[in-house]
Every structure is written in structure tokens, then in C-alpha cells.
Write a protein that holds these residues in place. Structure first.
Motif, mmCIF file in Angstrom:
data_model
loop_
_atom_site.group_PDB
_atom_site.id
_atom_site.type_symbol
_atom_site.label_atom_id
_atom_site.label_comp_id
_atom_site.label_asym_id
_atom_site.label_seq_id
_atom_site.Cartn_x
_atom_site.Cartn_y
_atom_site.Cartn_z
ATOM 1 N N ALA A 14 0.834 -1.198 0.000
ATOM 2 C CA ALA A 14 0.000 0.000 0.000
ATOM 3 C C ALA A 14 0.872 1.252 0.000
ATOM 4 C CB ALA A 14 -0.927 -0.007 1.208
ATOM 5 N N GLY A 15 0.512 2.213 -0.851
ATOM 6 C CA GLY A 15 1.274 3.440 -0.978
ATOM 7 C C GLY A 15 2.270 3.432 -2.121
ATOM 8 N N ASP A 16 2.562 2.264 -2.661
ATOM 9 C CA ASP A 16 3.505 2.150 -3.775
ATOM 10 C C ASP A 16 2.861 2.573 -5.096
ATOM 11 O OD1 ASP A 16 5.435 1.240 -2.059
ATOM 12 O OD2 ASP A 16 5.360 -0.845 -2.732
ATOM 13 N N SER A 17 3.674 2.605 -6.146
ATOM 14 C CA SER A 17 3.216 2.953 -7.483
ATOM 15 C C SER A 17 3.539 1.847 -8.476
ATOM 16 C CB SER A 17 3.872 4.254 -7.956
ATOM 17 O OG SER A 17 3.527 5.345 -7.136
ATOM 18 N N LEU A 18 2.745 1.766 -9.524
ATOM 19 C CA LEU A 18 2.972 0.838 -10.621
ATOM 20 C C LEU A 18 2.604 1.525 -11.928
ATOM 21 C CD1 LEU A 18 1.611 -2.721 -9.685
ATOM 22 C CD2 LEU A 18 3.967 -2.112 -10.242
ATOM 23 N N ARG A 19 3.283 1.130 -13.000
ATOM 24 C CA ARG A 19 2.955 1.638 -14.320
ATOM 25 C C ARG A 19 2.648 0.453 -15.224
ATOM 26 N NH1 ARG A 19 3.754 6.673 -16.546
ATOM 27 N NH2 ARG A 19 3.677 6.796 -18.834
ATOM 28 N N LEU A 20 1.408 0.368 -15.676
ATOM 29 C CA LEU A 20 0.983 -0.688 -16.574
ATOM 30 C C LEU A 20 1.104 -0.215 -18.014
ATOM 31 C CD1 LEU A 20 -2.260 -1.925 -14.772
ATOM 32 C CD2 LEU A 20 0.120 -2.586 -14.360
ATOM 33 N N SER A 21 1.367 -1.150 -18.913
ATOM 34 C CA SER A 21 1.485 -0.816 -20.320
ATOM 35 C C SER A 21 0.608 -1.735 -21.157
ATOM 36 C CB SER A 21 2.942 -0.928 -20.779
ATOM 37 O OG SER A 21 3.083 -0.548 -22.139
ATOM 38 N N CYS A 22 -0.018 -1.172 -22.160
ATOM 39 C CA CYS A 22 -0.834 -1.919 -23.119
ATOM 40 C C CYS A 22 -0.187 -1.748 -24.481
ATOM 41 C CB CYS A 22 -2.267 -1.386 -23.118
ATOM 42 S SG CYS A 22 -3.357 -2.122 -24.355
ATOM 43 N N ALA A 23 0.357 -2.832 -25.020
ATOM 44 C CA ALA A 23 1.026 -2.797 -26.316
ATOM 45 C C ALA A 23 0.093 -3.324 -27.392
ATOM 46 C CB ALA A 23 2.305 -3.620 -26.273
ATOM 47 N N ALA A 24 -0.033 -2.585 -28.479
ATOM 48 C CA ALA A 24 -0.945 -2.941 -29.553
ATOM 49 C C ALA A 24 -0.193 -3.335 -30.813
ATOM 50 C CB ALA A 24 -1.882 -1.781 -29.868
ATOM 51 N N SER A 25 -0.740 -4.293 -31.523
ATOM 52 C CA SER A 25 -0.227 -4.670 -32.830
ATOM 53 C C SER A 25 -1.372 -4.566 -33.824
ATOM 54 C CB SER A 25 0.352 -6.084 -32.820
ATOM 55 O OG SER A 25 -0.644 -7.042 -32.488
ATOM 56 N N GLY A 26 -1.100 -3.985 -34.965
ATOM 57 C CA GLY A 26 -2.130 -3.774 -35.952
ATOM 58 C C GLY A 26 -1.939 -2.432 -36.641
ATOM 59 N N ARG A 27 -2.793 -2.141 -37.571
ATOM 60 C CA ARG A 27 -2.682 -0.911 -38.328
ATOM 61 C C ARG A 27 -3.529 0.210 -37.723
ATOM 62 N NH1 ARG A 27 -3.096 -1.740 -44.661
ATOM 63 N NH2 ARG A 27 -5.322 -1.656 -44.123
ATOM 64 N N SER A 28 -3.121 1.421 -37.982
ATOM 65 C CA SER A 28 -3.871 2.617 -37.615
ATOM 66 C C SER A 28 -4.226 2.660 -36.135
ATOM 67 C CB SER A 28 -5.151 2.703 -38.459
ATOM 68 O OG SER A 28 -4.856 2.724 -39.838
ATOM 69 N N PHE A 29 -3.233 2.506 -35.277
ATOM 70 C CA PHE A 29 -3.460 2.511 -33.839
ATOM 71 C C PHE A 29 -4.089 3.816 -33.365
ATOM 72 C CE2 PHE A 29 -1.660 3.173 -29.464
ATOM 73 C CZ PHE A 29 -2.483 2.257 -28.835
ATOM 74 N N SER A 30 -3.717 4.924 -33.989
ATOM 75 C CA SER A 30 -4.236 6.216 -33.566
ATOM 76 C C SER A 30 -5.727 6.373 -33.835
ATOM 77 C CB SER A 30 -3.467 7.353 -34.253
ATOM 78 O OG SER A 30 -3.639 7.305 -35.661
ATOM 79 N N SER A 31 -6.317 5.497 -34.611
ATOM 80 C CA SER A 31 -7.747 5.561 -34.890
ATOM 81 C C SER A 31 -8.587 4.916 -33.785
ATOM 82 C CB SER A 31 -8.070 4.899 -36.229
ATOM 83 O OG SER A 31 -7.845 3.501 -36.188
ATOM 84 N N TYR A 32 -7.939 4.264 -32.824
ATOM 85 C CA TYR A 32 -8.635 3.580 -31.737
ATOM 86 C C TYR A 32 -8.539 4.364 -30.432
ATOM 87 C CZ TYR A 32 -8.511 -0.588 -34.722
ATOM 88 O OH TYR A 32 -8.668 -1.486 -35.754
ATOM 89 N N ALA A 33 -9.681 4.560 -29.802
ATOM 90 C CA ALA A 33 -9.677 4.998 -28.416
ATOM 91 C C ALA A 33 -9.399 3.771 -27.555
ATOM 92 C CB ALA A 33 -11.015 5.614 -28.036
ATOM 93 N N VAL A 34 -8.755 3.954 -26.409
ATOM 94 C CA VAL A 34 -8.365 2.835 -25.557
ATOM 95 C C VAL A 34 -8.803 3.080 -24.125
ATOM 96 C CG1 VAL A 34 -6.441 1.491 -24.632
ATOM 97 C CG2 VAL A 34 -6.408 2.233 -27.014
#
Length: 128
Positions: A14-34
């Protein structure tokens, strides 16, 4: 079409921090809201945060504002979730999901059925 893989989960105090990452594969990633969601056994899946395709608009669950931050890097095809001041009640399986429809508002952003593609999740456990 897009495939999503989450990483960064683990066991913290409790009190610590974490950074999660979501890696995508495919075309036109910027066209997707996440969006990020979390799941606890025996409870409904809960909305955490969402970000527009360009990264210019973000939404958060009211209870998480100020502690969690969502961001994206379209050049790397990634969406991150920075989690600070973690609490035991944050323990859950965290999943990212992508949608082709705009977010529009916090209400629309949190609707699970609007998301077309889902990752398999990464476990976050916060001990007291």
C-alpha cells in the motif's frame, strides 16, 4: 483489427506505485480509443480510465481521479496507466480494450460493449 497485450502488474505494498502498459499490434493505432478496466472475482468489471485516439481527451472513474493517469504513445503503439498511492482495494486483474467509436463523454467511455478488442489482463496485488 488490433491485438492488445498488457504488462507491468505485480505485487506491491500500500502506498507504492505501478505503471501498466498496453502494447498494440495492428494498423492505424491512432484511430482507436483505448480504455482500462479492472476485474475482481465475484464482482462486475469496473471502468478505470480511457483516452482518445490522439491522446487529447481522457476520462477517469470519479473515485480514481488524482491517483491514476492514462497516456499513450502512438509512435510506439502503447497506452500506459500510471497508478500512484495504491490501496488494497485496487487489487484486481487490469485489462486494456480498444474501440473504433469516439468516447464522446465519461458515460460513453465507460460502456464495455463499445469496446471491440480486449487484452488478457495483468494482475495487480496490493498488500497492506
Amino acid at each position: 483489427q488490433v491485438q492488445l497485450v498488457e504488462s507491468g502488474g505485480g505485487l506491491v505494498q500500500a502506498g507504492d506505485s505501478l505503471r501498466l502498459s498496453c502494447a498494440a499490434s495492428g494498423r492505424s493505432f491512432s484511430s482507436y480509443a483505448v480504455g482500462w478496466f479492472r476485474q475482481v472475482p465475484g464482482k462486475d468489471r469496473e471502468f478505470v480510465a480511457a483516452i482518445s485516439g490522439s491522446g487529447g481527451i481522457t476520462y477517469y472513474a470519479d473515485s480514481l481521479k488524482g491517483r491514476f493517469t492514462i497516456s499513450r504513445d502512438n509512435a510506439k503503439n502503447t497506452v500506459d496507466l500510471q497508478m500512484n498511492s495504491l490501496k488494497p482495494e485496487d487489487t484486481a486483474d487490469y485489462l486494456c480494450a480498444a474501440r473504433v467509436t469516439p468516447l464522446y463523454s465519461d458515460n460513453y467511455a465507460s460502456r464495455q460493449y463499445e469496446y471491440n478488442y480486449w487484452g488478457q489482463g495483468t494482475q495487480v496485488t496490493v498488500s497492506s
